[in-house]
Design a protein around this motif. Structure first.
Motif, mmCIF file in Angstrom:
data_model
loop_
_atom_site.group_PDB
_atom_site.id
_atom_site.type_symbol
_atom_site.label_atom_id
_atom_site.label_comp_id
_atom_site.label_asym_id
_atom_site.label_seq_id
_atom_site.Cartn_x
_atom_site.Cartn_y
_atom_site.Cartn_z
ATOM 1 N N THR A 1 -3.326 -2.025 -13.320
ATOM 2 C CA THR A 1 -3.531 -2.497 -11.722
ATOM 3 C C THR A 1 -5.066 -3.085 -11.560
ATOM 4 O OG1 THR A 1 -1.964 -0.701 -10.936
ATOM 5 C CG2 THR A 1 -3.706 -1.648 -9.345
ATOM 6 N N ILE B 1 -13.542 -0.739 -2.454
ATOM 7 C CA ILE B 1 -13.424 0.665 -1.771
ATOM 8 C C ILE B 1 -12.510 1.767 -2.479
ATOM 9 C CG2 ILE B 1 -12.789 1.840 0.420
ATOM 10 C CD1 ILE B 1 -12.870 -0.839 1.806
ATOM 11 N N ARG C 1 -12.788 4.908 -5.446
ATOM 12 C CA ARG C 1 -13.692 5.241 -6.976
ATOM 13 C C ARG C 1 -12.648 6.150 -7.634
ATOM 14 N NH1 ARG C 1 -18.159 9.584 -4.880
ATOM 15 N NH2 ARG C 1 -16.759 10.669 -3.547
ATOM 16 N N SER C 2 -11.597 5.945 -7.770
ATOM 17 C CA SER C 2 -10.524 6.815 -8.770
ATOM 18 C C SER C 2 -10.566 6.221 -10.263
ATOM 19 C CB SER C 2 -9.143 6.744 -8.160
ATOM 20 O OG SER C 2 -8.575 5.446 -8.255
ATOM 21 N N VAL D 1 -8.134 5.606 -11.682
ATOM 22 C CA VAL D 1 -6.935 4.830 -11.968
ATOM 23 C C VAL D 1 -7.149 3.487 -11.432
ATOM 24 C CG1 VAL D 1 -4.285 4.556 -11.431
ATOM 25 C CG2 VAL D 1 -5.493 7.102 -11.422
ATOM 26 N N SER E 1 -15.319 7.458 0.190
ATOM 27 C CA SER E 1 -14.978 8.254 1.331
ATOM 28 C C SER E 1 -16.120 8.808 2.168
ATOM 29 C CB SER E 1 -13.879 9.529 1.362
ATOM 30 O OG SER E 1 -14.436 10.244 0.194
ATOM 31 N N ALA F 1 -7.955 2.539 -1.557
ATOM 32 C CA ALA F 1 -8.502 3.827 -0.988
ATOM 33 C C ALA F 1 -7.084 4.579 -0.762
ATOM 34 C CB ALA F 1 -8.998 3.559 0.378
ATOM 35 N N GLY F 2 -6.074 3.811 -0.431
ATOM 36 C CA GLY F 2 -4.771 4.704 0.025
ATOM 37 C C GLY F 2 -4.723 5.233 1.184
ATOM 38 N N SER F 3 -5.377 4.446 2.194
ATOM 39 C CA SER F 3 -5.343 5.043 3.496
ATOM 40 C C SER F 3 -4.916 3.494 4.301
ATOM 41 C CB SER F 3 -6.781 5.226 3.918
ATOM 42 O OG SER F 3 -6.981 5.514 5.261
ATOM 43 N N MET G 1 -6.706 0.901 6.904
ATOM 44 C CA MET G 1 -8.156 1.113 7.246
ATOM 45 C C MET G 1 -8.998 -0.203 7.259
ATOM 46 S SD MET G 1 -9.920 2.836 4.314
ATOM 47 C CE MET G 1 -11.328 2.255 4.689
ATOM 48 N N VAL H 1 -5.154 -3.398 -2.634
ATOM 49 C CA VAL H 1 -4.433 -2.722 -3.912
ATOM 50 C C VAL H 1 -3.471 -1.652 -3.295
ATOM 51 C CG1 VAL H 1 -4.765 -1.531 -5.863
ATOM 52 C CG2 VAL H 1 -6.440 -3.290 -5.314
ATOM 53 N N GLY H 2 -3.805 -0.949 -2.127
ATOM 54 C CA GLY H 2 -3.154 0.060 -1.533
ATOM 55 C C GLY H 2 -1.610 -0.099 -1.314
ATOM 56 N N ILE H 3 -0.915 1.063 -1.686
ATOM 57 C CA ILE H 3 0.449 1.115 -1.258
ATOM 58 C C ILE H 3 0.787 2.444 -0.504
ATOM 59 C CG2 ILE H 3 2.895 1.396 -2.324
ATOM 60 C CD1 ILE H 3 1.751 -0.073 -5.003
ATOM 61 N N ASP I 1 -3.858 -1.135 2.435
ATOM 62 C CA ASP I 1 -4.957 -0.597 3.157
ATOM 63 C C ASP I 1 -5.472 -1.350 4.085
ATOM 64 O OD1 ASP I 1 -4.559 1.605 1.288
ATOM 65 O OD2 ASP I 1 -6.393 1.232 0.038
ATOM 66 N N GLY J 1 0.638 -5.830 -6.706
ATOM 67 C CA GLY J 1 1.497 -5.256 -7.267
ATOM 68 C C GLY J 1 2.679 -6.054 -8.127
ATOM 69 N N THR K 1 1.224 -6.655 -11.846
ATOM 70 C CA THR K 1 0.844 -5.351 -12.655
ATOM 71 C C THR K 1 1.836 -5.359 -14.213
ATOM 72 O OG1 THR K 1 2.070 -3.948 -11.336
ATOM 73 C CG2 THR K 1 -0.265 -3.907 -11.010
HETATM 74 P P1 NAD Z 1 -7.067 8.019 -5.012
HETATM 75 O O1 NAD Z 1 -6.477 8.869 -3.789
HETATM 76 O O2 NAD Z 1 -6.977 8.720 -6.418
HETATM 77 O O3 NAD Z 1 -8.439 7.497 -4.780
HETATM 78 C C1 NAD Z 1 -8.744 6.915 -3.439
HETATM 79 C C2 NAD Z 1 -10.428 6.552 -3.370
HETATM 80 O O4 NAD Z 1 -10.580 6.064 -2.083
HETATM 81 C C3 NAD Z 1 -11.059 7.853 -3.400
HETATM 82 O O5 NAD Z 1 -12.128 7.514 -4.220
HETATM 83 C C4 NAD Z 1 -11.702 7.822 -2.088
HETATM 84 O O6 NAD Z 1 -12.913 8.329 -2.102
HETATM 85 C C5 NAD Z 1 -11.635 6.587 -1.689
HETATM 86 N N1 NAD Z 1 -11.314 6.683 0.141
HETATM 87 C C6 NAD Z 1 -9.940 7.108 0.441
HETATM 88 N N2 NAD Z 1 -10.127 6.988 1.861
HETATM 89 C C7 NAD Z 1 -11.161 6.417 2.044
HETATM 90 C C8 NAD Z 1 -11.750 5.860 3.362
HETATM 91 N N3 NAD Z 1 -11.250 6.256 4.272
HETATM 92 N N4 NAD Z 1 -12.909 5.323 3.303
HETATM 93 C C9 NAD Z 1 -13.722 4.968 2.166
HETATM 94 N N5 NAD Z 1 -13.088 5.432 1.017
HETATM 95 C C10 NAD Z 1 -11.924 5.958 0.998
HETATM 96 O O7 NAD Z 1 -6.050 6.753 -5.027
HETATM 97 P P2 NAD Z 1 -5.649 5.688 -6.247
HETATM 98 O O8 NAD Z 1 -5.030 6.320 -7.057
HETATM 99 O O9 NAD Z 1 -7.063 4.962 -6.689
HETATM 100 O O10 NAD Z 1 -4.864 4.703 -5.448
HETATM 101 C C11 NAD Z 1 -5.486 3.788 -4.270
HETATM 102 C C12 NAD Z 1 -4.473 3.007 -3.664
HETATM 103 O O11 NAD Z 1 -3.821 2.016 -4.576
HETATM 104 C C13 NAD Z 1 -3.234 3.993 -3.263
HETATM 105 O O12 NAD Z 1 -2.574 3.384 -2.116
HETATM 106 C C14 NAD Z 1 -2.279 3.625 -4.456
HETATM 107 O O13 NAD Z 1 -0.874 3.658 -3.855
HETATM 108 C C15 NAD Z 1 -2.564 2.216 -4.837
HETATM 109 N N6 NAD Z 1 -2.321 1.798 -6.057
HETATM 110 C C16 NAD Z 1 -1.523 0.560 -6.239
HETATM 111 C C17 NAD Z 1 -1.168 0.258 -7.227
HETATM 112 C C18 NAD Z 1 -0.497 -1.278 -7.617
HETATM 113 O O14 NAD Z 1 0.006 -1.434 -8.561
HETATM 114 N N7 NAD Z 1 -0.877 -2.081 -6.613
HETATM 115 C C19 NAD Z 1 -1.510 1.042 -8.376
HETATM 116 C C20 NAD Z 1 -2.344 2.228 -8.619
HETATM 117 C C21 NAD Z 1 -2.351 2.696 -7.134
#
Ligand code: NAD
Length: 291
Positions: free
Chosen positions: A141, A164, A166-167, A169, A190, A209-211, A214, A229-231, A242, A263, A266
């Motif tokens: 990704t 936005i 810091r995971s 992944v 966050s 961010a997975g939110s 936002m 990137v969010g889903i 996101d 997506g 990837t």
């Molecule tokens: P995660 O939950 O592990 O990490 C989320 C990060 O975002 C954390 O570091 C957190 O501090 C930060 N965060 C969350 N809410 C926040 C806010 N309101 N303000 C600021 N920072 C905030 O998620 P992840 O695994 O890194 O995935 C992130 C997103 O990407 C998800 O929606 C996931 O589904 C998506 N994703 C998409 C693909 C793709 O192929 N497009 C692949 C992997 C993940």
């Protein structure tokens, strides 16, 4: 109207290169092959698997799917994973994560052959991403984001990027890949204070961010590039990113849709990494077939 940065265009741009590389390797006697390891049948894993199978079929790259029952014990799971890991006809392995709660993924992170770890789950490949060493495999990704930005010729050297999330992944490895492109990266999370203002200063805003929705118009300045990137579940049976697309699109210069953005790239990166793994297997002592 902002420019729409479509993932399919990027994937199509990569397609011929991948087909040519696959054919070149087959001509040299190696048939590149990805193994997808899926435990159980989570809908999002199945959706990704269908997308990967379709993309690999279009490229002519072989895929084996190993389906392990959700009821498998840790021992049975590791045994089956080890068999795939040791199969010389398999060059790359994608394990769907997270695993069911009954299974621990830590042992397989140590077990997987780093040469086959095409989605970067082991420490050796993660370390290479952080060292800026290209000899491993970047996670699909984050690499897809870089491929998309490069395809659309969005300047990265010297660009201010607010990222936005810091995971391990997405956010952290992506920050490293963008740093390698000489961008100035602000890694937000966050606990970041004044997040909209931090993002407003950026040339490129990347939301991972997975939110849902936002990132509003207050996060983007005119002309900025927005990468989503969010889903997330949109609450109506579909997915959303996101970014609050409609209002951000009206305010920025270019934006990726969800679905149809990052997506869609990837699985092409997964194919690229699989071919790299097959090529590296060929170059290892004893890797070149006789004849
Ligand atoms: P995660 O939950 O592990 O990490 C989320 C990060 O975002 C954390 O570091 C957190 O501090 C930060 N965060 C969350 N809410 C926040 C806010 N309101 N303000 C600021 N920072 C905030 O998620 P992840 O695994 O890194 O995935 C992130 C997103 O990407 C998800 O929606 C996931 O589904 C998506 N994703 C998409 C693909 C793709 O192929 N497009 C692949 C992997 C993940």
């Amino acid at each position: 109207m902002a420019e729409l940065l479509k993932g399919m265009e990027v994937a199509n741009g990569m397609k011929q290169r991948l087909i040519d590389k696959n054919n070149e390797l087959i001509a040299k006697g190696v048939v590149p092959c990805l193994a997808i390891v899926r435990v159980g049948g989570r809908p999002d894993d199945l959706a990704y698997e269908r997308g990967a199978l379709k993309r690999f079929e279009g490229l002519g790259i072989r895929v084996k799917v190993a389906e392990i029952p959700e009821s498998a014990t840790q021992e049975a799971f590791e045994r089956e994973f080890s068999e795939i890991n040791g199969d010389p006809s398999v060059h790359g392995i994608l394990l769907f994560r997270p695993l069911p709660k009954s299974l621990d993924e830590e042992p397989v992170k140590k077990l997987i052959d780093p040469e086959k770890d095409v989605d970067c789950m082991c420490a050796a490949n993660i370390a290479k991403v952080f060292m800026g060493d290209d000899s491993g495999y970047a996670p699909c990704t984050p690499q897809a984001v870089v491929e998309l930005l490069k395809h659309y010729e969005i300047p990265l050297a010297g660009a201010q990027i607010a990222l936005i999330g810091r995971s391990m992944v997405v956010g952290k490895p992506l920050a490293m890949l963008l740093l390698k492109e000489n961008a100035t990266v602000t890694l937000c999370h966050s606990k970041t204070v004044n997040l909209p203002e931090v993002c407003q200063r950026a040339d490129i805003v990347v939301a991972a961010a997975g939110s849902a929705k936002m990132v509003t118009k207050d996060f983007v300045r005119p002309g900025a590039v927005v990468i989503d990137v969010g889903i997330n579940d949109d609450g109506a049976g579909g997915i959303c990113g996101d970014v609050a697309f409609d209002e951000a699109e009206a305010a920025c210069g270019a934006i990726t849709p969800v679905p149809g953005g990052v997506g869609s790239v990837t699985t092409s990166v997964l194919a690229m990494n699989t071919l790299k793994a097959a090529e590296r297997a060929l170059l290892r002592p004893g890797g070149r077939p006789e004849g």
